[in-house]
Design an enzyme around this catalytic site. Structure first.
Site, PDB file in Angstrom:
ATOM      1  N   SER A   1       0.843  -1.194   0.000  1.00  8.61           N
ATOM      2  CA  SER A   1       0.000   0.000   0.000  1.00  8.61           C
ATOM      3  C   SER A   1       0.876   1.240   0.000  1.00  8.61           C
ATOM      4  O   SER A   1       1.895   1.310   0.697  1.00  8.61           O
ATOM      5  CB  SER A   1      -0.940  -0.014   1.211  1.00  8.61           C
ATOM      6  OG  SER A   1      -0.219  -0.132   2.421  1.00  8.61           O
ATOM      7  N   MET A   2       0.471   2.242  -0.805  1.00 13.56           N
ATOM      8  CA  MET A   2       1.308   3.431  -1.010  1.00 13.56           C
ATOM      9  C   MET A   2       0.511   4.723  -0.851  1.00 13.56           C
ATOM     10  O   MET A   2       0.808   5.728  -1.495  1.00 13.56           O
ATOM     11  CB  MET A   2       1.954   3.369  -2.395  1.00 13.56           C
ATOM     12  CG  MET A   2       2.768   2.119  -2.655  1.00 13.56           C
ATOM     13  SD  MET A   2       3.562   2.097  -4.279  1.00 13.56           S
ATOM     14  CE  MET A   2       2.121   2.089  -5.363  1.00 13.56           C
ATOM     15  N   GLY A   3      -0.517   4.700  -0.011  1.00 10.78           N
ATOM     16  CA  GLY A   3      -1.279   5.912   0.238  1.00 10.78           C
ATOM     17  C   GLY A   3      -1.990   6.402  -1.015  1.00 10.78           C
ATOM     18  O   GLY A   3      -2.620   5.632  -1.742  1.00 10.78           O
TER      19      GLY A   3
ATOM     20  N   GLY B   1      -1.771   4.679  -4.438  1.00  9.94           N
ATOM     21  CA  GLY B   1      -2.450   3.430  -4.731  1.00  9.94           C
ATOM     22  C   GLY B   1      -1.787   2.235  -4.093  1.00  9.94           C
ATOM     23  O   GLY B   1      -1.254   2.315  -2.982  1.00  9.94           O
TER      24      GLY B   1
ATOM     25  N   ASP C   1      -6.278  -0.896   6.934  1.00  7.14           N
ATOM     26  CA  ASP C   1      -7.028  -2.060   7.415  1.00  7.14           C
ATOM     27  C   ASP C   1      -8.205  -2.356   6.487  1.00  7.14           C
ATOM     28  O   ASP C   1      -8.536  -3.521   6.238  1.00  7.14           O
ATOM     29  CB  ASP C   1      -7.531  -1.818   8.838  1.00  7.14           C
ATOM     30  CG  ASP C   1      -6.404  -1.480   9.801  1.00  7.14           C
ATOM     31  OD1 ASP C   1      -5.276  -1.952   9.568  1.00  7.14           O
ATOM     32  OD2 ASP C   1      -6.655  -0.745  10.764  1.00  7.14           O
TER      33      ASP C   1
END
Length: 323
Positions: free
Chosen positions: A228-230, A233, A260
């Protein structure tokens, strides 16, 4: 346990009551004024169970809860229809502070260590998980930090035990717990970019380096690594495929629980047997929903399904370059 078939069990050894303070233009070291405050029972696995229950899946949750302040969790489980298999231990569940800055769309976490379970409590958790594995559906989510005094190998041992019983395991943790747990052979892992950097011991610049780092994990038997990269995406990486899922630009009401929610979306995709690109869309839509929905409102399956249409997906096969 009641007669319904539980599809997912989440394991949260170190839950927390999240006290969220909304402070616009938060300044470290300065004077800040709180606009809103709220307290919610949380912890990674609890949040995952909550999101999956809202989406319509049958979920059970276990881990450790302090008996002195378990009431908020019990109320949540009752409202959401989550089967409560938490082990009560002496004392209180920790309280974590989250400072949500809507102006900068940032969240600052102040995490307390939590209460140490007794050795007998840990043995009880291992037995509880084995019992749930014998009676439940295929997926277990091992999520969050470990409380003080617990060996960092706990997730490794749980993953090995669950796999021996034919269960599938998604792991979402960090640090030494993640490093050891990889030896247990989880099927799916979901570190964020910073957690992946800490795991491989290197700064990762760009998607290509992130994919290469994740491929070192799929080479060890991980079937799917989700990074996950904020706002950028997420990358979904298998031994042969790379999916880049990009969300639309949105105004985030809060970033609390977005990671989560992505875990919940990954599991929902697995339960619905979606192809990998559709799983990427669904997981990102779960995260978008958490970002743009007031925290007091439950998730909506219809809204999440609509948000899937706003996620763009690009696929890169082995040998194709990703920047």
């Amino acid at each position: 346990m009641n007669d319904r078939l539980i599809q997912v069990v989440t394991v949260t050894p170190n839950p927390a009551i999240d006290r969220t303070l909304t402070i616009r233009d938060f300044i470290a070291g300065g004077v800040n004024r709180v606009e809103q405050q709220r307290s919610n029972p949380g912890g990674k696995g609890v949040n995952v169970a909550s999101a999956l229950a809202d989406y319509g899946h049958a979920v059970a949750a276990t881990g450790f809860l302090g008996s002195d302040n378990s009431a908020p969790f019990e109320a949540l489980f009752s409202v959401k229809g989550i089967d409560d298999h938490f082990i009560r231990i002496a004392g209180e569940t920790r309280v974590g502070i989250k400072i949500s800055d809507p102006a900068r769309q940032q969240t600052t976490d102040i995490n307390f260590p939590g209460r140490s379970p007794a050795p007998g409590d840990i043995e009880m958790l291992l037995r509880r998980v084995q019992t749930l594995a014998a009676r439940s559906g295929p997926w277990f989510v091992l999520a969050g930090s470990l409380p003080p005094g617990v060996e960092p190998t706990l997730y490794r041992d749980l993953a090995r035990s669950l796999k021996a019983q034919g269960c599938r395991v998604l792991l979402d943790t960090s640090g030494e717990a993640l490093r050891h747990a990889l030896d247990g052979g989880p099927h799916i892992i979901k570190p964020n970019l910073h957690e992946l950097e800490a795991l491989v011991g290197a700064r990762l610049s760009g998607n290509r380096e992130a994919v290469e780092a994740a491929r070192s994990l799929t080479a060890r038997g991980v079937e799917l690594a989700v990074i996950s990269m904020g706002a950028e995406g997420a990358l979904l990486i298998t031994g042969e495929r790379v999916i880049l899922a990009r969300p639309p630009e949105v105004k985030a009401l809060s970033t609390v629980g977005a990671g989560d929610a992505m875990v919940a979306g990954i599991i929902a995709g697995q339960l619905d047997e979606l192809p990998l690109p559709q799983t990427a869309r669904l997981a990102t839509a779960f995260s978008l929903d958490a970002l743009t929905r007031p925290e007091s409102a439950p998730a909506s399956r219809a809204r999440i399904d609509d948000l899937m249409n706003e996620v763009t997906v690009h696929e890169f096969g082995r040998g194709h370059s990703i920047e």
